[in-house]
Write an enzyme that holds these catalytic residues in place. Structure first.
Site, PDB file in Angstrom:
ATOM      1  CG  ASN A 225     -32.652 102.213  -3.746  1.00 45.17           C
ATOM      2  OD1 ASN A 225     -31.704 102.744  -4.734  1.00 45.17           O
ATOM      3  ND2 ASN A 225     -33.180 101.145  -3.724  1.00 45.17           N
TER       4      ASN A 225
ATOM      5  CG  HIS B 181     -26.145  95.721   0.180  1.00 42.52           C
ATOM      6  ND1 HIS B 181     -25.949  96.174   1.439  1.00 42.52           N
ATOM      7  CD2 HIS B 181     -27.152  96.391  -0.135  1.00 42.52           C
ATOM      8  CE1 HIS B 181     -26.742  97.092   1.795  1.00 42.52           C
ATOM      9  NE2 HIS B 181     -27.579  97.316   0.766  1.00 42.52           N
TER      10      HIS B 181
ATOM     11  CD  GLU C 298     -37.064 100.670  -1.669  1.00 42.32           C
ATOM     12  OE1 GLU C 298     -37.500  99.791  -1.713  1.00 42.32           O
ATOM     13  OE2 GLU C 298     -35.755 100.714  -1.571  1.00 42.32           O
TER      14      GLU C 298
ATOM     15  CE1 TYR D 280     -30.135  93.896  -7.318  1.00 42.79           C
ATOM     16  CE2 TYR D 280     -30.617  96.239  -7.408  1.00 42.79           C
ATOM     17  CZ  TYR D 280     -30.675  95.055  -7.011  1.00 42.79           C
ATOM     18  OH  TYR D 280     -30.746  95.043  -5.439  1.00 42.79           O
ATOM     19  CE  LYS D 281     -31.815 101.525  -9.873  1.00 40.53           C
ATOM     20  NZ  LYS D 281     -32.274 101.658  -8.560  1.00 40.53           N
TER      21      LYS D 281
ATOM     22  CE1 TYR E 188     -28.007 101.505  -7.769  1.00 42.27           C
ATOM     23  CE2 TYR E 188     -26.279  99.998  -8.390  1.00 42.27           C
ATOM     24  CZ  TYR E 188     -27.550 100.441  -8.393  1.00 42.27           C
ATOM     25  OH  TYR E 188     -28.427  99.593  -8.478  1.00 42.27           O
TER      26      TYR E 188
ATOM     27  NE  ARG F 119     -28.799 104.707  -0.394  1.00 40.32           N
ATOM     28  CZ  ARG F 119     -28.948 103.861  -1.156  1.00 40.32           C
ATOM     29  NH1 ARG F 119     -29.619 102.763  -0.724  1.00 40.32           N
ATOM     30  NH2 ARG F 119     -28.702 103.903  -2.314  1.00 40.32           N
TER      31      ARG F 119
HETATM   32  C1  HEM Z   1     -28.574  98.945   7.291  1.00 47.17           C
HETATM   33  C2  HEM Z   1     -29.201  99.354   6.131  1.00 47.17           C
HETATM   34  C3  HEM Z   1     -29.610  98.818   4.939  1.00 47.17           C
HETATM   35  C4  HEM Z   1     -30.315  97.610   4.551  1.00 47.17           C
HETATM   36  C5  HEM Z   1     -31.166  96.657   5.552  1.00 47.17           C
HETATM   37  C6  HEM Z   1     -30.298  97.685   2.947  1.00 47.17           C
HETATM   38  C7  HEM Z   1     -30.908  96.485   2.495  1.00 47.17           C
HETATM   39  C8  HEM Z   1     -30.916  96.228   0.966  1.00 47.17           C
HETATM   40  C9  HEM Z   1     -31.655  95.238   0.362  1.00 47.17           C
HETATM   41  C10 HEM Z   1     -32.234  94.161   0.914  1.00 47.17           C
HETATM   42  C11 HEM Z   1     -31.473  95.291  -1.049  1.00 47.17           C
HETATM   43  C12 HEM Z   1     -31.765  94.570  -2.022  1.00 47.17           C
HETATM   44  C13 HEM Z   1     -30.667  93.462  -2.626  1.00 47.17           C
HETATM   45  C14 HEM Z   1     -31.421  92.386  -3.445  1.00 47.17           C
HETATM   46  O1  HEM Z   1     -31.230  92.569  -4.692  1.00 47.17           O
HETATM   47  O2  HEM Z   1     -31.555  91.389  -3.005  1.00 47.17           O
HETATM   48  C15 HEM Z   1     -30.392  96.795  -1.032  1.00 47.17           C
HETATM   49  C16 HEM Z   1     -30.187  97.148  -2.281  1.00 47.17           C
HETATM   50  C17 HEM Z   1     -29.337  98.302  -2.244  1.00 47.17           C
HETATM   51  N1  HEM Z   1     -28.713  98.869  -1.326  1.00 47.17           N
HETATM   52 FE1  HEM Z   1     -29.231  98.630   0.544  1.00 47.17          FE
HETATM   53  N2  HEM Z   1     -29.398  98.405   2.590  1.00 47.17           N
HETATM   54  C18 HEM Z   1     -28.876  99.252   3.493  1.00 47.17           C
HETATM   55  C19 HEM Z   1     -28.019 100.527   3.475  1.00 47.17           C
HETATM   56  C20 HEM Z   1     -27.731 100.869   2.288  1.00 47.17           C
HETATM   57  C21 HEM Z   1     -26.666 101.761   2.276  1.00 47.17           C
HETATM   58  C22 HEM Z   1     -26.250 102.655   3.430  1.00 47.17           C
HETATM   59  C23 HEM Z   1     -26.285 101.966   0.750  1.00 47.17           C
HETATM   60  C24 HEM Z   1     -25.464 103.005   0.060  1.00 47.17           C
HETATM   61  C25 HEM Z   1     -24.939 104.214   0.382  1.00 47.17           C
HETATM   62  C26 HEM Z   1     -27.074 100.842   0.198  1.00 47.17           C
HETATM   63  C27 HEM Z   1     -27.196 100.721  -1.165  1.00 47.17           C
HETATM   64  C28 HEM Z   1     -27.955  99.939  -1.693  1.00 47.17           C
HETATM   65  C29 HEM Z   1     -28.064  99.930  -3.322  1.00 47.17           C
HETATM   66  C30 HEM Z   1     -27.362 100.803  -4.336  1.00 47.17           C
HETATM   67  C31 HEM Z   1     -29.107  98.878  -3.708  1.00 47.17           C
HETATM   68  C32 HEM Z   1     -29.434  98.681  -5.044  1.00 47.17           C
HETATM   69  C33 HEM Z   1     -30.827  99.394  -5.138  1.00 47.17           C
HETATM   70  C34 HEM Z   1     -31.390  99.489  -6.563  1.00 47.17           C
HETATM   71  O3  HEM Z   1     -30.698  99.651  -7.463  1.00 47.17           O
HETATM   72  O4  HEM Z   1     -32.692  99.327  -6.653  1.00 47.17           O
HETATM   73  N3  HEM Z   1     -27.811 100.252   1.059  1.00 47.17           N
HETATM   74  N4  HEM Z   1     -30.124  97.129   0.053  1.00 47.17           N
END
Ligand code: HEM
Ligand code: FES
Lengths: 346, 321
Positions: free
Chosen positions: A225, A193, A265, A316-317, A37, A223
């Site tokens: 993901n 988050h 994504e 987690y994934k 990350y 970004r």
């Molecule tokens: C406003 C915008 C964003 C929304 C609505 C959003 C929403 C989410 C949601 C709903 C999750 C899933 C959490 C769960 O497990 O329930 C997630 C995961 C995550 N988000 Fe965001 N996020 C946003 C922006 C960002 C940004 C800007 C970053 C980093 C620079 C970020 C980094 C991450 C990471 C690293 C994960 C774990 C994903 C994975 O490993 O599959 N998010 N986010």
């Protein structure tokens, strides 16, 4: 000439696949042989022709099938689309953004004409031709956000910005990687988050939020993901875990190439002009291993990434159960030679 | 990652003196297209080319967000300030081509509010011009209390009274009229949000009283552009780009860094957004912190500075830029 939309399914018989051109344009998310990350945010500017960044809102050959799948999800579970009362104006902002961008990028498929508040929207792939009054919800069959996101690929979260934080106060979420809008609605950036491992400790979310709350109109950011999904299923929601969770146990060395999908994504962030909110489109791309490994560089790199992924991230994934079978399968395609820097195929 | 502001090429379409101190400027797009939509409370950064120098000042958009054929700002002449307002008053005429940023909103309405209670002091009225227009168009519930020095300096008081009648209350300093703040704040319906824009003293007073009377901090919104303070010239070394520059008295540290050809991040240029936050490598002297972003602890530590508004006095300053 336009896009030829595929007839395909994301459930039951799973007939989804990518054409050769779509394999080449797949947004492969690894620029090096390892993954961790980071605050991987960059300006969302137009990219090369033939890539998923050719237009800032991408429409592809899966458009019609995805919209049909969304309609099926909503018919079963209307709570996948929610908008708190103060978010209607932001919904209009989003409607404008998506209509403008789709009409700009794909004039043969979408047309928007405006005469003051009187707008006419033609969506040829879905056979829609509606005239309505911008700002007047009674002139549309759904609220503005629901109306336009039933016609736009990807999930959408609309964030209200208050008190230096972002609040998930509206969204259309039917193609999610195991999280729930109904659960997260009303939460702030840190709350939703909370389940993510390691990133909080690295200060990623504090810095990301600082950036996002400063996103400006006309300057969207993005970004990538990624995760993995068994079978090309768009709706991997907690609500339907009973339908897809058990699929993970069905992976065998023989069917890895067909069943295991990389799920990427393309997330973007846009300031909305009237409401001062932010919209977060989450555009999901799926590719099965058999398709992905037609690009030898991707095969070698994915092998190394999955093999060396920290256990916390793999857990987690949700990859833990089939990771050994996948790594074994990919290892046969990795001769150990160097991979060139950058995302694209060689 | 550039976080600089996206820019708009505009032409001055009208210049209207409003009273002894305030002049209104109208901008249209040079290509004749509509300007970007904005939300009430947004500002633009106006670029002023003054000989060799470029000044960048933020001004609130005061037109109706529903009409994007033009942007309008009102500028109060400040005879002792850094000269941005004097430049606008003296040099800007209809037909002049200028550059302004895209709108940025750091003083947004909270759309959950059942009622919006607005307090304006002096030229602090401008963001409320746009917010009241937006709320009035959608049937929103608001009440505006506006303090000015004299009736003739009550910029737009007449317009507002005519548009919104009893929803606007005026207070004139010369007639010794004062907002009865405590009474006002203790008689609001549940779900009211409070907005204040004006001189620093007024903002502090209102925030203070609201806090004492039990208003939750998230219901109190304030817009406070710390006008960049003029001060003594000082020298700075930029460690990353390997340059030593002089910040003169009429220039902000941020402007001096930009003039040296370094492109640092910024958004608000008013000490509120946090984008320009810069690490201090070493220093010998004293900081004059004018921002509203860093914590008091950060200010005391001597490790950080917001170059858009803050300055330095002393022997040496080295920044990580
Ligand atoms: C406003 C915008 C964003 C929304 C609505 C959003 C929403 C989410 C949601 C709903 C999750 C899933 C959490 C769960 O497990 O329930 C997630 C995961 C995550 N988000 Fe965001 N996020 C946003 C922006 C960002 C940004 C800007 C970053 C980093 C620079 C970020 C980094 C991450 C990471 C690293 C994960 C774990 C994903 C994975 O490993 O599959 N998010 N986010
Ligand atoms: S530019 Fe916003 S705090 Fe300096």
């Amino acid at each position: 000439m336009g896009i030829t939309f595929r007839k395909e399914t994301f459930r039951d018989d799973f007939t989804f696949k990518n054409s050769p051109e779509h394999i080449r344009r797949f947004p492969f998310p690894f620029h090096e042989d390892a993954y961790m990350y980071a605050v991987n945010i960059e300006p969302h500017v137009v990219g090369p022709k033939g890539s998923v960044l050719e237009n800032l809102i991408d429409v592809d050959e899966h458009y019609v099938a995805e919209m049909q799948d969304r309609a099926l999800v909503l018919a079963e579970d209307p709570l996948r689309c929610q908008s708190l009362p103060h978010m209607t104006l932001a919904g209009w902002d989003l409607l404008e953004l998506l209509m403008e961008q789709q009409a700009l990028g794909y004039p043969e498929h979408f047309t928007l004409t405006r005469d003051g508040d009187r707008w006419r929207w033609i969506n040829r792939p879905l056979g829609i031709d509606d005239t309505f009054t911008f700002g007047d919800t009674s002139t549309l069959p759904y609220g503005p956000m629901e109306y336009i996101t039933r016609q736009s690929q990807g999930d959408f979260c609309i964030l209200d910005q208050r008190d230096g934080n972002l609040w998930m106060d509206a969204g259309m979420v039917t193609t999610q990687a195991d999280w729930s809008l109904d659960f997260d609605i009303g939460m702030n950036f840190f709350e939703w988050h909370a389940p993510v491992p390691l990133a909080h400790e690295k200060g990623i979310f504090v810095r990301a939020l600082k950036f996002l709350t400063n996103i400006q109109q006309g300057k969207p950011a993005r970004r990538l993901n990624w995760t993995m999904t068994i079978n090309p299923r768009l709706d991997t929601s907690p609500e339907n875990y009973h339908k897809w969770g058990p699929d993970r146990a069905t992976v065998t060395p023989e069917n890895v190439g067909d069943k295991v999908h990389l799920r990427v994504e393309l997330q973007s962030f846009w300031r909305l002009p009237r409401s001062n909110g932010i919209v977060f489109p989450i555009r999901c791309y799926l590719i099965k291993m058999d398709e992905l490994v037609t690009q030898p560089k991707w095969a070698r790199r994915l092998h190394r990434v999955i093999r060396d992924l920290p256990d916390e991230l793999a857990n987690y994934k949700g990859l833990t159960r089939y990771r050994p079978a996948l790594v074994e399968w990919l290892s046969k395609l990795d001769d150990g030679s160097a991979t060139s820097p950058g995302f694209g195929p060689d | 990652m550039s976080t600089g502001t996206t820019k708009l090429d505009v032409v001055v379409s009208d210049v209207v003196p409003v009273n002894d101190l305030v002049t209104r400027f109208h901008f249209r797009r040079r290509d004749g297209e509509l300007l970007p939509t904005f939300s009430g409370g947004a500002h633009v950064v106006v670029e002023m080319r003054d000989g060799e120098r470029t000044r960048l000042n933020p001004y609130s958009l005061m037109g109706s967000p529903l009409d994007t054929r033009e942007y309008t700002i009102s500028v109060r002449r400040d005879d002792v300030g850094r000269g941005g307002s004097l430049f606008m008053h003296r040099n800007v005429r209809p037909g002049l081509e200028m550059v302004v940023s895209y709108p940025v909103n750091l003083f947004s309405l909270d759309r959950r509010a059942r009622k919006h209670l607005m307090l304006a002091g002096g030229i602090g009225i401008t963001p409320f011009m746009a917010q009241t227009a937006q709320l009035a168009a959608e049937g929103g519930n608001f009440e505006l209390h506006y303090t000015c020095r004299t009736a003739s300096l009550g910029t737009y008081a007449d317009v507002l009274r005519e548009r919104y009648d009893r929803r606007v209350r005026l207070y004139h300093d010369d007639l010794d009229e004062r907002i009865e703040l405590d009474r006002l704040l203790s008689t609001q319906p549940l779900g009211t949000h409070l907005y204040v824009c004006g001189p620093a003293g007024m903002i502090n007073w209102v925030r203070d009283r609201a806090a004492s009377l039990g208003w939750p901090a998230e219901t109190v919104h304030f817009e406070h552009f710390a006008a960049p303070q003029p001060g003594l010239p000082f020298d700075v070394t930029l460690a990353v780009s390997g340059k030593t520059i002089r910040v003169d008295e009429q220039q902000s540290l941020l402007e001096a860094i930009e003039a040296a050809g370094v492109d640092p991040p910024y958004l608000c240029r008013g000490g509120v957004c946090g984008q320009c936050e810069t690490n201090v490598v070493s220093y010998d002297g004293k900081f004059i912190h004018n921002d509203h972003w860093l914590s008091e602890e950060d200010h005391r530590s001597g490790c950080k500075i917001m170059p858009c508004v803050s300055r330095f006095e002393g022997r040496s300053l080295v920044l990580e830029r």
